[in-house]
Design an enzyme around this catalytic site. Structure first.
Site, PDB file in Angstrom:
ATOM      1  N   CYS A  12      -7.834   0.812  -8.520  1.00  6.04           N
ATOM      2  CA  CYS A  12      -9.195   0.587  -8.026  1.00  6.04           C
ATOM      3  C   CYS A  12      -9.396   1.469  -6.794  1.00  6.04           C
ATOM      4  O   CYS A  12      -8.449   2.106  -6.315  1.00  6.04           O
ATOM      5  CB  CYS A  12      -9.366  -0.880  -7.652  1.00  6.04           C
ATOM      6  SG  CYS A  12      -8.220  -1.347  -6.350  1.00  6.04           S
ATOM      7  N   HIS A  41       1.268  -3.860  -5.236  1.00 11.00           N
ATOM      8  CA  HIS A  41       2.202  -4.588  -6.085  1.00 11.00           C
ATOM      9  C   HIS A  41       2.527  -3.789  -7.340  1.00 11.00           C
ATOM     10  O   HIS A  41       2.172  -4.169  -8.451  1.00 11.00           O
ATOM     11  CB  HIS A  41       1.607  -5.957  -6.450  1.00 11.00           C
ATOM     12  CG  HIS A  41       1.729  -6.945  -5.340  1.00 11.00           C
ATOM     13  ND1 HIS A  41       0.855  -7.976  -5.153  1.00 11.00           N
ATOM     14  CD2 HIS A  41       2.632  -7.038  -4.337  1.00 11.00           C
ATOM     15  CE1 HIS A  41       1.209  -8.671  -4.086  1.00 11.00           C
ATOM     16  NE2 HIS A  41       2.272  -8.116  -3.573  1.00 11.00           N
ATOM     17  N   GLU A 124      -3.397 -11.406   1.288  1.00 15.59           N
ATOM     18  CA  GLU A 124      -4.818 -11.164   1.613  1.00 15.59           C
ATOM     19  C   GLU A 124      -5.445 -12.429   2.197  1.00 15.59           C
ATOM     20  O   GLU A 124      -6.178 -12.381   3.189  1.00 15.59           O
ATOM     21  CB  GLU A 124      -5.576 -10.743   0.344  1.00 15.59           C
ATOM     22  CG  GLU A 124      -7.053 -10.528   0.627  1.00 15.59           C
ATOM     23  CD  GLU A 124      -7.888 -10.345  -0.644  1.00 15.59           C
ATOM     24  OE1 GLU A 124      -7.404  -9.711  -1.595  1.00 15.59           O
ATOM     25  OE2 GLU A 124      -9.029 -10.842  -0.659  1.00 15.59           O
ATOM     26  N   CYS A 186     -14.566  -8.710  -5.311  1.00 18.07           N
ATOM     27  CA  CYS A 186     -14.666  -7.267  -5.502  1.00 18.07           C
ATOM     28  C   CYS A 186     -15.176  -6.959  -6.908  1.00 18.07           C
ATOM     29  O   CYS A 186     -14.668  -7.507  -7.879  1.00 18.07           O
ATOM     30  CB  CYS A 186     -13.289  -6.670  -5.279  1.00 18.07           C
ATOM     31  SG  CYS A 186     -13.140  -5.019  -5.857  1.00 18.07           S
ATOM     32  N   ASN A 216      -3.701  -9.707  -9.716  1.00 17.42           N
ATOM     33  CA  ASN A 216      -4.827  -9.382 -10.606  1.00 17.42           C
ATOM     34  C   ASN A 216      -4.343  -9.010 -12.005  1.00 17.42           C
ATOM     35  O   ASN A 216      -5.041  -9.212 -12.987  1.00 17.42           O
ATOM     36  CB  ASN A 216      -5.748  -8.336  -9.968  1.00 17.42           C
ATOM     37  CG  ASN A 216      -5.158  -6.951  -9.955  1.00 17.42           C
ATOM     38  OD1 ASN A 216      -5.290  -6.225 -10.911  1.00 17.42           O
ATOM     39  ND2 ASN A 216      -4.499  -6.589  -8.874  1.00 17.42           N
TER      40      ASN A 216
HETATM   41  S1  SF4 Z   1     -10.681  -5.497  -2.922  1.00 12.46           S
HETATM   42 FE1  SF4 Z   1      -8.739  -5.278  -3.967  1.00 12.46          FE
HETATM   43  S2  SF4 Z   1      -9.308  -4.850  -6.089  1.00 12.46           S
HETATM   44 FE2  SF4 Z   1     -11.125  -4.475  -4.859  1.00 12.46          FE
HETATM   45  S3  SF4 Z   1     -11.119  -2.300  -4.369  1.00 12.46           S
HETATM   46 FE3  SF4 Z   1     -10.095  -3.375  -2.697  1.00 12.46          FE
HETATM   47  S4  SF4 Z   1      -7.931  -3.348  -3.199  1.00 12.46           S
HETATM   48 FE4  SF4 Z   1      -9.067  -2.879  -5.066  1.00 12.46          FE
END
Ligand code: SF4
Length: 286
Positions: A12, A41, A124, A186, A216
């Site tokens: 991402c 990860h 997070e 996100c 995820n």
């Molecule tokens: S919030 Fe997480 S999934 Fe979304 S862009 Fe950022 S790192 Fe990637």
């Protein structure tokens, strides 16, 4: 055999950004570079970075010159103490995660009790919680709800499904007088889940590619399993077994946000080799 790859499979925006920062820092510096914990990860990417000169550390060490903060972010306290340390700090926290931290802080300052939807053990969420004030609470789902104050502000772990937020809201509004919500989910996660769900309806088996410790990726595996399509969670092409593809006409591939494209390409090549001439790669779904 036809191979379909979900359009949003793999890195991402936030992961791409953090990995690029790490490689660029190692390339441009002769100093000792490290990340606090694995930057993402995915063990294969972490290994590549290690070879490029970026060491993942379990704990803070004076043995580094440049320390990179990973995508998930860190707690407010740790951030402050690192800023005072003698090494250079590079913050590769995903801007969307940063936003969730800022909203938690804002809600606390506005006098709301902060309610965080997410996994309390995930780094997070620990980071977001550290900005949210002493009376903040973390809930995994709507059934996990404690007694709340009369003014509640909600922020969400970026990788949560939107349905989980809807269920939570439905419950909160039944008991709380004032609710303020920042939807910090996100888009890339939501999109990947949607594409994967659509793909499960047209293939015979699904391969979910990503680290075994990636939240995820595990979410994608759960979704595929719920769809009843035969699903395999693999980290690399080495995990594939030829017998999985016996009698299979359509293979779907999706991947977690921390899976690099080269691992997906390796997997496609291996499936093509297994299926030999009967294989057609469809490329990315649009
Ligand atoms: S919030 Fe997480 S999934 Fe979304 S862009 Fe950022 S790192 Fe990637």
């Amino acid at each position: 055999m036809e191979i379909y790859i979900a359009k949003g499979a793999g890195f991402c925006f936030g992961v791409k950004r953090a990995v690029n920062i790490a490689f660029k820092t190692a390339e441009e510096s002769v100093k000792r570079v490290a990340t606090l914990g694995p930057i993402i990860h995915n063990p294969q990417v972490v290994e590549k970075l290690r070879k490029a000169g970026v060491k993942p550390l379990d704990r803070i060490s004076e043995d580094v010159d440049i320390l990179i903060v990973r995508t998930h972010g860190i707690t407010a306290e740790l951030y402050e103490s690192l800023r005072e340390a003698k090494f250079q700090l590079i913050d590769a926290t995903c801007p969307f995660v940063k936003k969730a931290q800022q909203y938690a802080k804002l809600l606390r300052e506005e006098g709301y009790q902060v309610l965080i939807l997410g996994d309390k053990d995930h780094p997070e969420v620990k980071g977001i919680l550290s900005y949210a004030g002493e009376n903040a609470v973390v809930v995994r789902d709507a059934d996990d709800m404690p007694m709340l104050d009369s003014r509640v502000g909600i922020v969400v772990q970026t990788t949560q499904p939107v349905e989980a937020l809807k269920r939570l809201l439905d419950k909160v509004v039944q008991t709380v007088k004032e609710v303020k919500v920042y939807n910090t989910i996100c888009n890339s996660t939501a999109l990947r889940l949607k594409e994967t769900e659509e793909m499960t309806r047209k293939v015979d088996i699904m391969l979910v590619v990503g680290g075994k410790n990636s939240a995820n990726t595990k979410q994608l595996v759960t979704l595929c399993n719920e769809s009843k399509v035969r699903t395999y969670h693999v980290e690399t092409a080495d995990d594939l077994s030829a017998e999985w593809f016996d009698g299979v006409e359509k293979v779907g591939i999706t991947a977690g946000a921390s899976t690099p494209d080269w691992i997906i390409s390796d997997i496609v090549r291996k499936i093509e080799a297994i299926g030999a001439l009967a294989c057609t790669s469809k490329g990315r779904e649009s």
